[in-house]
Motif scaffolding. Structure first.
Motif, short mmCIF file in Angstrom:
data_model
loop_
_atom_site.label_atom_id
_atom_site.label_comp_id
_atom_site.label_asym_id
_atom_site.label_seq_id
_atom_site.Cartn_x
_atom_site.Cartn_y
_atom_site.Cartn_z
N GLY A 1 43.90 27.72 105.88
CA GLY A 1 43.66 26.94 107.08
C GLY A 1 44.86 26.71 107.97
O GLY A 1 44.80 26.95 109.19
N PRO A 2 45.99 26.21 107.44
CA PRO A 2 47.14 25.90 108.32
C PRO A 2 47.63 27.11 109.11
O PRO A 2 47.88 27.00 110.31
N GLY A 3 47.76 28.26 108.46
CA GLY A 3 48.18 29.45 109.18
C GLY A 3 47.16 29.90 110.20
O GLY A 3 47.49 30.26 111.33
N ALA A 4 45.87 29.86 109.80
CA ALA A 4 44.80 30.28 110.70
C ALA A 4 44.75 29.42 111.96
O ALA A 4 44.40 29.89 113.04
N SER A 5 45.11 28.15 111.83
CA SER A 5 45.07 27.25 112.99
C SER A 5 46.05 27.69 114.07
O SER A 5 45.86 27.39 115.25
N LEU A 6 47.08 28.43 113.67
CA LEU A 6 48.11 28.86 114.62
C LEU A 6 47.92 30.29 115.09
O LEU A 6 48.37 30.65 116.19
N THR A 7 47.25 31.11 114.30
CA THR A 7 47.31 32.56 114.54
C THR A 7 46.03 33.21 115.03
O THR A 7 46.09 34.23 115.72
N THR A 8 44.88 32.65 114.69
CA THR A 8 43.62 33.39 114.87
C THR A 8 43.34 33.75 116.32
O THR A 8 42.90 34.85 116.62
N GLY A 9 43.57 32.79 117.22
CA GLY A 9 43.30 33.06 118.63
C GLY A 9 44.14 34.19 119.17
O GLY A 9 43.63 35.10 119.85
N MET A 10 45.43 34.18 118.87
CA MET A 10 46.32 35.23 119.35
C MET A 10 45.98 36.56 118.69
O MET A 10 45.96 37.61 119.35
N ALA A 11 45.69 36.54 117.40
CA ALA A 11 45.47 37.78 116.66
C ALA A 11 44.18 38.48 117.06
O ALA A 11 44.14 39.71 117.10
N PHE A 12 43.14 37.71 117.38
CA PHE A 12 41.83 38.33 117.58
C PHE A 12 41.24 38.09 118.96
O PHE A 12 40.42 38.89 119.43
N GLY A 13 41.63 37.00 119.63
CA GLY A 13 41.08 36.70 120.95
C GLY A 13 41.79 37.40 122.08
O GLY A 13 41.17 37.77 123.09
N VAL A 14 43.09 37.61 121.95
CA VAL A 14 43.89 38.18 123.03
C VAL A 14 43.85 39.71 123.09
O VAL A 14 43.83 40.28 124.19
N PRO A 15 43.84 40.43 121.95
CA PRO A 15 43.89 41.90 122.02
C PRO A 15 42.86 42.55 122.92
O PRO A 15 43.21 43.49 123.65
N PRO A 16 41.58 42.13 122.94
CA PRO A 16 40.64 42.80 123.85
C PRO A 16 41.02 42.67 125.32
O PRO A 16 40.77 43.59 126.11
N ILE A 17 41.65 41.55 125.69
CA ILE A 17 42.09 41.38 127.08
C ILE A 17 43.22 42.36 127.38
O ILE A 17 43.25 42.99 128.45
N SER B 1 43.49 30.59 122.72
CA SER B 1 42.24 31.35 122.82
C SER B 1 41.55 31.39 121.47
O SER B 1 42.09 30.97 120.44
N CYS B 2 40.33 31.90 121.48
CA CYS B 2 39.60 32.17 120.25
C CYS B 2 38.73 33.40 120.49
O CYS B 2 38.55 33.83 121.64
N ILE B 3 38.20 33.96 119.44
CA ILE B 3 37.25 35.06 119.55
C ILE B 3 35.88 34.51 119.15
O ILE B 3 35.73 33.96 118.06
N ALA B 4 34.91 34.60 120.04
CA ALA B 4 33.60 34.00 119.82
C ALA B 4 32.55 35.11 119.74
O ALA B 4 32.01 35.54 120.76
N ILE B 5 32.29 35.55 118.53
CA ILE B 5 31.30 36.61 118.30
C ILE B 5 30.13 36.08 117.48
O ILE B 5 28.97 36.19 117.86
N THR B 6 30.42 35.48 116.33
CA THR B 6 29.40 35.08 115.37
C THR B 6 28.45 34.03 115.94
O THR B 6 28.87 33.11 116.64
N GLU B 7 27.18 34.18 115.60
CA GLU B 7 26.15 33.24 116.05
C GLU B 7 25.34 32.74 114.86
O GLU B 7 25.39 33.33 113.78
N PRO B 8 24.59 31.65 115.03
CA PRO B 8 23.77 31.15 113.92
C PRO B 8 22.86 32.22 113.33
O PRO B 8 22.62 32.24 112.12
#
Length: 442
Positions: A120-136, A159-166
């Motif tokens: 969790g702690p690492g993901a809170s800092l990295t996930t948006g940059m790692a997965f949300g920014v590359p497509p841009i 940023s975040c990456i928003a793909i998954t849905e219920p």
């Protein structure tokens, strides 16, 4: 490098950090590892368990990582050199130039970010940059990049990456969130929901998979949607098993108006764009998960070296050694595999890596989830009652045990990835057979 004489708990560090020979690492990689260890230990690892207990990494930690240029290394290698130089981000810690950064540098960074043993702690800092920014960066228009990339790369925005849905998790082609153009065709009107979105609660923007066309993958597109201060968007933090600090979020879009200029790339290409980032995402998860497994096994070993029962240290019990041997073997085998994948990605063109390593990267991610699951179970059993308690000696182990399922589901659930891996490997095999047959007829 000579073999180190330092006494290190077995399984607690990758072999190359124990001074054992490796064909992969250059002096640049070793300097980078020392710089990462110094900064991340002080600014994340030291307080990670406390923050996980409280359910929040303080916002100033993200700002601290941004100020030290420790967010940029989350991006796929090679890094965006032109943007980095334009924004004054061209030098990383330890004097590493952005143009020198490769996937082994990324491996080192991701491994160090997971050294607390918590996801969790690492993901809170990295996930948006790692997965949300590359497509841009890969597919966004020049105008779109000029509007958003400076703030995202410098950490002024998140940023975040928003793909998954219920109703659509690993089944990306089944996404139902709709984006319909307005009558004047100047906006998309978005309706739908996203679930289990890491970092969503803090994100300024979401790189969002939406349906702009008919059913199936050909109807998907990517939109960059501003999330903050919009009454038509509801953000709700979700409480999940483990990952207390990761900001897992439910996002609801209710007639959200998004400028057409926020389309990433071309309509109908969303599925292809999403797929190009999966190798990076799955490798990142596999690296962090393998370090988490390493922490579980080495912490358990350290514990049984001190804990006494039945008149002697637990390490003197053959059954204890047997459990540690099996788990340790899995960890070291897993690490050798992620090292190999990282090296291969550092040596191959991206299009070749996507084709040749796509199935294997899915397999390595799925396998890492099983390794951390087994390692966490081993550690809980060896800690006994302490391993069941959310405090005291076994608190870290109990946290890792709750984190383990989250390594087996996000980024493509385990069963889906096992199937994907074989389908991709067979597809590549058959393609090469056809090419050989054509060549033989010439």
């Amino acid at each position: 490098m000579s073999v180190t004489s330092a006494a290190v708990i077995p399984f607690s560090e990758p072999p190359y950090l124990n001074g054992l020979p490796s064909p992969y690492y250059t002096p640049s990689h070793h300097r980078w590892q020392k710089a990462c260890r110094s900064f991340i230990s002080e600014n994340l690892t030291a307080n990670a368990l406390e923050w996980e207990r409280e359910g929040l990494v303080p916002p100033e930690i993200f700002s601290r990582f941004a100020a030290a240029n420790f967010l940029l290394p989350n991006l796929p290698a090679p890094l965006p050199i032109d943007w980095a130089k334009k924004l004054g981000l061209d030098t990383l810690a330890g004097g590493l130039k952005v143009e020198e950064f490769d996937y082994l540098h990324f491996l080192i960074y991701a491994d160090e970010m997971g050294r607390s043993g918590l996801s969790g702690p690492g993901a809170s800092l990295t996930t948006g940059m790692a997965f949300g920014v590359p497509p841009i960066l890969k597919f966004g228009s020049k105008q779109l990049q000029e509007r958003f990339i400076p703030d995202l790369l410098t950490g002024r925005a998140r940023s975040c990456i928003a793909i998954t849905e219920p109703g659509a998790g690993s089944d990306v082609a089944g996404i139902e969130t709709m984006a319909v153009k307005s009558a004047n065709e100047k906006e998309y009107i978005v309706n739908g929901s996203k679930k289990w979105i890491t970092n969503g609660i803090w994100a300024d923007y979401a790189t969002t998979a939406v349906r702009t066309g008919g059913p199936g993958p050909a109807g998907l597109s990517l939109l960059l949607i501003p999330l903050k201060n919009n009454p038509s968007i509801t953000l709700r933090k979700l409480t999940v098993m483990g990952l207390a600090t990761s900001g897992t979020t439910y996002i609801e879009f209710d007639d959200v108006h998004v400028p057409v200029e926020n389309l990433i790339g071309i309509e109908g290409m969303g599925m292809r764009y999403i797929m190009t980032n999966f190798n990076h995402e799955r490798l990142a998860i596999a690296i962090g998960t393998t370090r988490q497994a390493r922490v579980a096994v080495s912490t358990a070993l350290e514990y049984v070296l001190k804990r006494e029962a039945f008149g002697k240290e637990l390490i003197e019990q053959p059954v204890v050694r047997h459990r540690l041997a099996k788990a340790g073997a899995m960890v070291e085998s897993m690490w050798a595999w992620v090292e190999q994948i990282a090296y291969q990605m550092s040596q191959m063109k991206k299009e070749d890596a996507d084709r040749e390593l796509g199935g294997l990267t899915g397999l390595v991610k799925a396998s890492a989830g099983r390794v951390v699951d087994e390692s966490a179970r081993c550690a809980v059993l060896l800690f006994g009652g302490n391993g069941l308690t959310r405090s005291g000696k076994g608190e870290l182990i109990e946290c890792i045990y709750r984190d383990a399922p989250s390594a087996r589901i996000p980024g493509g659930s385990e069963d889906v990835l096992y199937d994907l891996a074989i389908r991709e490997l067979v597809k590549n095999y058959r393609k090469k057979i056809r090419e050989m047959e054509k060549t033989s007829k010439l």
